[in-house]
Design a protein around this motif. Structure first.
Motif, mmCIF file in Angstrom:
data_model
loop_
_atom_site.group_PDB
_atom_site.id
_atom_site.type_symbol
_atom_site.label_atom_id
_atom_site.label_comp_id
_atom_site.label_asym_id
_atom_site.label_seq_id
_atom_site.Cartn_x
_atom_site.Cartn_y
_atom_site.Cartn_z
ATOM 1 N N GLN A 36 25.111 -11.527 24.714
ATOM 2 C CA GLN A 36 24.893 -12.832 24.089
ATOM 3 C C GLN A 36 23.514 -13.384 24.446
ATOM 4 O OE1 GLN A 36 27.617 -11.938 25.696
ATOM 5 N NE2 GLN A 36 29.397 -12.360 24.395
ATOM 6 N N ILE A 69 29.576 -15.378 18.535
ATOM 7 C CA ILE A 69 28.981 -16.209 19.580
ATOM 8 C C ILE A 69 29.360 -17.678 19.397
ATOM 9 C CG2 ILE A 69 26.781 -17.085 20.475
ATOM 10 C CD1 ILE A 69 25.642 -14.344 20.132
ATOM 11 N N THR A 73 27.978 -21.276 24.077
ATOM 12 C CA THR A 73 27.090 -20.268 24.666
ATOM 13 C C THR A 73 25.651 -20.516 24.243
ATOM 14 O OG1 THR A 73 28.839 -18.632 24.796
ATOM 15 C CG2 THR A 73 26.592 -17.795 24.762
#
Lengths: 157, 157
Positions: A36, A69, A73
């Motif tokens: 990520q 995602i 985040t």
DNA sequence: CTTCTTTTGAGAATTATTATCGCTATTATA
DNA sequence: TATAATAGCGATAATAATTCTCAAAAGAAG
């Protein structure tokens, strides 16, 4: 134009170098290198726009749908990058905070107050002057940001 | 200090002038001159700090409790003033947007990334340079803002 | 004073951001 | 490469920031 004050520079740091720096930073802080974090850095690197967290989130969902995602985040990673001075944020007018990769290359901003368009520029004389001022005031300079607001060529008509 | 780059200037516009300008601006746009708008302008004028909407709201409640000024009015008035370029906002790091009266006097900011303290300065060389750059790019400059981020004297220890 | 229009405050609604938590992924080490 | 320890993840709840709605109040113009 004989006496150019502006100096449009290209991205000077390549992605591999940037990624390496990021990894070092993470290791130094006992943080993990995750997919990520990597794609967020990469997306910022490949974007020429100034991105809001939401916009960045959309981009990530488009480009990496399999990762799913989360918006949290994105916020977490932007804060991390901003705290480490790898990205800087700017906010102006009604529009919210926008982020950009600081490492691409130093530049300042000309912002049109009508169309909102942003032109980037670099001026060595100003850069130098900023360092002098910081020094003189006993300040250890880490970064800077400068915006000039006005009406762009196109909008003058 | 023989070669001072900074030049701390005093507020150059007095309140009567500022208020007059504000009234003209309102009239021009068919807006009404209200007591709320006046005390918000006055409070911004009398504050040396950079104010968030919430902070400004608290100040107003303290100083003018009888007016019971609502937070929405604070936001509305700040937007109005910012649209008219009478105030400018700046945002950095985690902290939110802060507003200041633009007309007090031009100055730029040195912001400590540790304690958040803001030092103001003016540098004529940079001011001139900004105008040149804007001109050269076919841009009609209206305003500018510049921030230098770093660590202040006190926080270095 | 009267009429017309804009602004206001209160609070609802929306939007932006942060925190929580059970599960997963990464790292270091064997 | 297996394992254990730990940090990070996504989902979503919680909170904070900002904007919207609307009925009542206030300013402007005559």
């Amino acid at each position: 134009m004989s006496n150019t004050v502006t100096n449009f520079t290209q991205r000077t740091i390549n992605y591999e170098k940037l990624l390496g720096d990021f990894k070092v930073l993470l290791k130094k802080n006992n943080l993990k290198f995750t997919i990520q974090r990597e794609v967020i850095l990469e997306t910022l690197y490949n974007s020429d726009e100034h991105l809001t967290p939401e916009l960045l989130h959309h981009l990530l969902q488009d480009k990496f749908p399999e990762l799913k995602i989360g918006i949290a985040t994105v916020y977490r990673t932007l804060s991390l990058l901003e705290d480490s001075a790898m990205v800087t944020s700017l906010s102006f007018g009604a529009q919210g905070k926008k982020y950009e990769l600081g490492a691409k290359d130093h530049h300042d901003h000309l912002i049109c107050t009508i169309c909102g368009n942003i032109t980037e520029f670099v001026d060595e004389e100003i850069e130098e002057r900023q360092h002098k001022i910081a020094d003189e005031l006993g300040f250890t300079m880490q970064d800077h940001s400068m915006q000039i607001y006005g009406i762009c060529k196109n909008c003058k008509q």
